[in-house]
Design a protein around this motif. Structure first.
Motif, PDB file in Angstrom:
ATOM      1  N   HIS A 268       0.803  -1.204   0.000  1.00 10.34           N
ATOM      2  CA  HIS A 268       0.000   0.000   0.000  1.00 10.34           C
ATOM      3  C   HIS A 268       0.847   1.270   0.000  1.00 10.34           C
ATOM      4  CE1 HIS A 268      -3.469   2.424  -0.163  1.00 10.34           C
ATOM      5  NE2 HIS A 268      -2.759   3.233   0.573  1.00 10.34           N
ATOM      6  N   HIS A 317      -6.683  -3.203   3.754  1.00 11.37           N
ATOM      7  CA  HIS A 317      -7.827  -3.114   2.841  1.00 11.37           C
ATOM      8  C   HIS A 317      -7.618  -3.934   1.568  1.00 11.37           C
ATOM      9  CE1 HIS A 317      -6.176   0.879   0.982  1.00 11.37           C
ATOM     10  NE2 HIS A 317      -5.606  -0.160   0.456  1.00 11.37           N
ATOM     11  N   HIS A 318      -6.412  -4.438   1.362  1.00 12.16           N
ATOM     12  CA  HIS A 318      -6.213  -5.339   0.229  1.00 12.16           C
ATOM     13  C   HIS A 318      -6.599  -6.768   0.571  1.00 12.16           C
ATOM     14  CE1 HIS A 318      -4.062  -2.377  -2.224  1.00 12.16           C
ATOM     15  NE2 HIS A 318      -3.740  -1.880  -1.054  1.00 12.16           N
TER      16      HIS A 318
END
Ligand code: HEM
Ligand code: CU
Lengths: 635, 200
Positions: A268, A317-318
């Motif tokens: 990220h 969030h991945h």
């Protein structure tokens, strides 16, 4: 001429004499040996940028192959195995060999000029980093050429990439390519941090640092904090595959999600490592073409830093569909949405600047406008996928492919192309074509949107990413054909861009020192700059050293002209501290890079490579650092 | 165009020491990179532990003797290291030479002790994930001792060569001393993690 205690000084030297002496001491000798041993940040920076654009072109060719294959259902053009390699190569190449290096490359060229110094800090490390980067790129592409390209996706999830399923050496090539590119990226990050901290022109206190330099400083810290995670990850993967460790093997107490955590703890921030430099480019271009400083300097700097910090709170969030505790998911959703705040703030600052100024719509500025439109759309779909229920629906579909291309191409490639048009005269001494530039912008902007916008719809219709073909019964073929045709427009735009760049470098109209009437220090010297950058170091007393009411930038004197000398200054106020030598050309960084390459590639095959390979590496490092009795070594 | 000279830098020293030199900051930046690496290794250790039904996995907790001796030795080694650092700052070549020879010997001892630490873990790297992480942590730290040892040896040779009497070299000695302190400091959390966390 003054001959102080040590060395010959520039103090009372006239222009032509000064130029002659500085050139003698700073220039790179012609010929192959000179090219291989140069440590001039401008030559290495240009090399880096060119190499990264070659990788962009190669990655672009791969994406055209993808589009050719997907243009119709059940196409027989590429088989499933090659297709896996192609999308993995495309993603890996674009992220690790193009996007990150090209941003750092721009900084290698520009940061020393923008802070008013004569070379980057640790110039030999800089040379080393380029060779290592090149070796990593060659490793990946040669492996692909002999059908050993990685085929596990650009994030190489285990167990697919682990010893059980990833047979052969394909995943090892991926993992070791990571080592090459991260070593070079980390080296450049250290150089930039130290250049910005210690080599700023006298008077360039923290609140007078150009925004692009700020953005590169924050980016470099992101590199320093994030890249070790991927090195830990890829090294453990190689160990699992080579000597039978069990980091990712659940049967023996390992864990596959560990891979995802490590990867995305890097992955990220990686997005911001690509995006923040682009933000700096946008700020620079906006300021120049509206002819006023960017509104809210302090707010812009704070937004950069806030984005950098928040970037580390988002990685999960991945992994929303991987099954995590509910509270954790809520936290990461909130922080994923929070990062929209600094991004929004910056967009409003740019808009305010444009509103208050009188924008001049030259090509660089057009790309900035394109960036704003596309990036806002990418940001909106980003907020959408930050919510867990929605992400569960579109995860691994073309909706995500559309989203991240809007962010990556819109957020990084558009500003980068604008930056190339903007700084090309400084890099080469020649202008790019304004007419062609408008065409190129038009083609790329239209082509991009026509290619990627429909992918949102395909995704909502359920088309998964990473499939090599689909059945005619699926309702996807019309849009896919449309997308593939649009990709041709996009490719034409890029082709024209390369044509314009090559043509202009040879025969574009000659550029003056400051063709755009810009206000940062790189424009205070000729285009292209002389090997020593500035005959006398500039002295800074404002945020815009070249603002309109200035006749000539004030300068400092007293440096030696019989060795490579520059100034170190204090971190906060940039008050002069020492005249410091800057290392001269050396072939050792190349030898050290070759020794590292030998060791790293060998260690794909045998753990003993680390033992035996470290011997040549140590020898080259000693050769590199052992003093040679040159004036630069005096103190 | 005539240059408007507003500052004269001629009086500045021809080389910066300590925080005025780039290499000091460069060393710091590399320490930050490697420190992040060490921290991640510890996080991986704790992560794997949090998943395991019992910890250590299929092994007794490590024997304390070798690791603890090494830890005590490393902590003590900071003393001569500080002295070398001070002598280098005073640019006292004779004492720096002696100090570097001492530090070279000091660098060899932990490597010998380390050889006893690996077997004290009662597990091999390829037996299970616990074995993997403890071997990697020990290995990672060993490479740091080794790198610093080689650096110290090269510096010692340098200080006996004709290039020795130069403030730049003394600065190198300072940076090298700072790095050794780092090698010692990073070991302490690793030691706690490897030897005491399994006993909790
Ligand atoms: C300029 C034209 C480009 C086109 C037409 C294009 C097209 C595509 C397509 C169709 C895919 C999906 C392949 C699949 O899932 O089967 C893809 C994946 C990807 N692209 Fe691009 N792309 C372009 C540029 C870029 C750029 C500039 C970047 C990065 C800076 C990038 C990064 C990626 C990544 C990371 C993936 C994921 C690969 C994977 O699934 O492992 N692309 N691209
Ligand atoms: Cu993310």
């Amino acid at each position: 001429m003054t001959q102080d205690g040590d060395g010959l000084r520039d103090s009372s030297m006239e222009g032509s004499e000064l130029h002659r002496r500085l050139t003698a001491i700073w220039s790179t000798p012609s010929g192959l040996w000179g090219a291989l041993s140069t440590v001039d940040h401008k030559i290495i920076g240009r090399r880096y940028v060119t190499t990264a654009f070659v990788f962009l072109a190669l990655g672009g060719v791969l994406s055209l192959l993808i589009r050719l294959q997907l243009a119709q259902p059940e196409a027989r053009f590429i088989g499933p195995d090659r297709y896996n390699q192609i999308f993995t190569m495309h993603g890996t190449n674009m992220m690790f060999l193009f996007a990150v290096p090209v941003m750092q490359a721009m900084a290698i060229y520009l940061v020393p000029l923008m802070v008013g110094t004569r070379n980057i800090a640790f110039p030999r490390l800089n040379a080393f980093s380029y060779w290592v980067y090149l070796a990593g790129g060659l490793l990946l592409w040669i492996a692909f050429a002999v059908d050993t390209g990685p085929d596990v996706g650009w994030f190489a999830y285990v167990p697919l990439a682990g010893p059980e399923y990833g047979a052969g050496k394909r995943a090892d090539i991926w993992a070791q390519m990571i080592t090459f590119t991260e070593v070079s990226a980390l080296a450049v990050a250290v150089e930039i941090v130290v250049t910005v901290f210690k080599q700023r022109a006298p008077g360039m206190s923290l609140d007078r640092i150009p925004l692009f330099v700020w953005s590169m400083l924050v980016t470099s810290f992101l590199v320093i904090m994030a890249m070790p995670a991927i090195m830990v990850a890829s090294s453990s993967l190689i160990l699992d595959r080579l000597v039978g460790t069990h980091f990712f093997n659940p049967a023996e107490g390992g864990d596959v999600l560990l891979w995802q955590h490590l990867f995305w703890f890097f992955g990220h921030p990686e997005v911001y490592i690509i995006f923040l430099p682009a933000v700096g480019m946008v700020s620079t271009i906006v300021a120049t073409f509206t002819r006023r400083p960017v509104f809210g300097y302090l707010g812009m700097v704070m937004a950069l830093i806030a984005t950098g910090v928040l970037a580390f709170g988002l990685w999960v969030h991945h992994m929303f569909v991987a099954g995590l505790p509910r509270l954790g998911e809520s936290f990461f959703t909130a922080s994923s949405m929070a990062i929209a705040v600094p991004a929004g703030l910056q967009i409003f600052c740019w808009l305010a600047t444009m509103w208050a100024g009188r924008p001049v719509f030259k090509t660089p500025f057009l790309f900035v406008i394109g960036f704003m439109v596309i990036f806002v759309i990418g940001g909106l779909t980003g907020v959408m996928v930050a919510s867990v229920p929605f992400d569960t629906q579109v995860h691994d579909t073309y909706f995500v492919v559309a989203h991240f291309h809007y962010v990556l191409v819109g957020g990084a490639v558009f500003p980068l192309l604008g930056a190339v048009y903007y700084w090309f005269p400084k890099f080469t001494g020649r202008m790019m074509s304004e007419t062609l530039g408008r065409w190129i912008f038009g083609l790329i902007f239209t082509g991009f949107n026509l290619t990627f916008f429909p992918m949102h719809i395909l995704g909502l219709q359920g088309m998964p990413r990473r499939i090599y073909t689909y059945q005619p019964e699926m309702p996807w073929s019309g849009l896919n054909l449309f997308i593939s045709l649009s990709a041709v427009i996009l490719a034409l735009g890029f082709l024209l861009f390369f044509v314009d760049a090559i043509r202009s470098a040879r025969s574009g109209s000659l550029a003056p020192a400051n063709p755009w009437g810009a206000r940062t220090l790189e424009w205070a010297t000729s285009s292209p700059p002389p090997p020593y950058n500035f005959a006398r170091l500039p002295v800074v007393d404002r945020l815009d050293p070249l603002s309109d009411d200035i006749e000539a930038v004030p300068v400092a004197s007293g440096l030696r002209v019989d060795r490579r000398e520059l100034l170190t200054s204090s971190v906060v106020h940039a008050s002069p501290e020492a005249r410091e030598a800057s290392p001269g050309d050396s072939i050792w960084p190349l030898w050290a890079a070759l020794a590292s390459t030998l060791m790293l590639i060998w260690s794909i095959f045998s753990p003993w490579a680390v033992v035996w390979g470290s011997i040549p590496l140590a020898i080259t490092l000693i050769g590199w650092f052992w003093p040679k009795g040159v004036p630069e070594d005096e103190a | 165009m005539k240059d408007k000279v507003v500052i004269d830098l001629a009086h500045l020293p021809p080389h910066g020491l300590g925080t005025a030199s780039q290499s000091w900051w460069g060393t710091l930046a590399f320490m930050l990179i490697e420190g992040t690496g060490f921290a991640l290794a510890i996080v991986v250790y704790l992560y794997l532990m949090s998943l395991a039904p019992q910890w250590p996995l299929d092994a007794a907790p490590p024997d304390l003797v070798a690791g603890t001796t090494l830890t005590v030795f490393l902590v003590l080694s900071v003393l001569p290291n500080i002295l070398v650092n001070r002598w280098a700052r005073q640019q006292d070549l004779r004492k720096v030479r002696i100090g570097l020879i001492v530090m070279s010997l000091v660098g060899i001892v932990p490597l010998i002790l380390r050889a006893f630490e690996f077997p004290a873990m009662h597990i091999k790297w390829d037996q299970n994930a616990y074995g993997s992480i403890v071997w990697v942590m020990l290995g990672l730290h060993t490479t740091h001792i080794l790198t610093d040892l080689v650096e110290t040896l090269v510096l010692t040779c340098l200080m006996f060569s004709r290039h020795a009497d130069n403030p730049r070299r003394f600065g190198d000695v300072n940076d090298n001393a700072m790095y050794w302190n780092f090698v010692v400091a990073t070991w302490l959390p690793m030691y706690a993690c490897l030897y005491w966390v399994p006993r909790l």
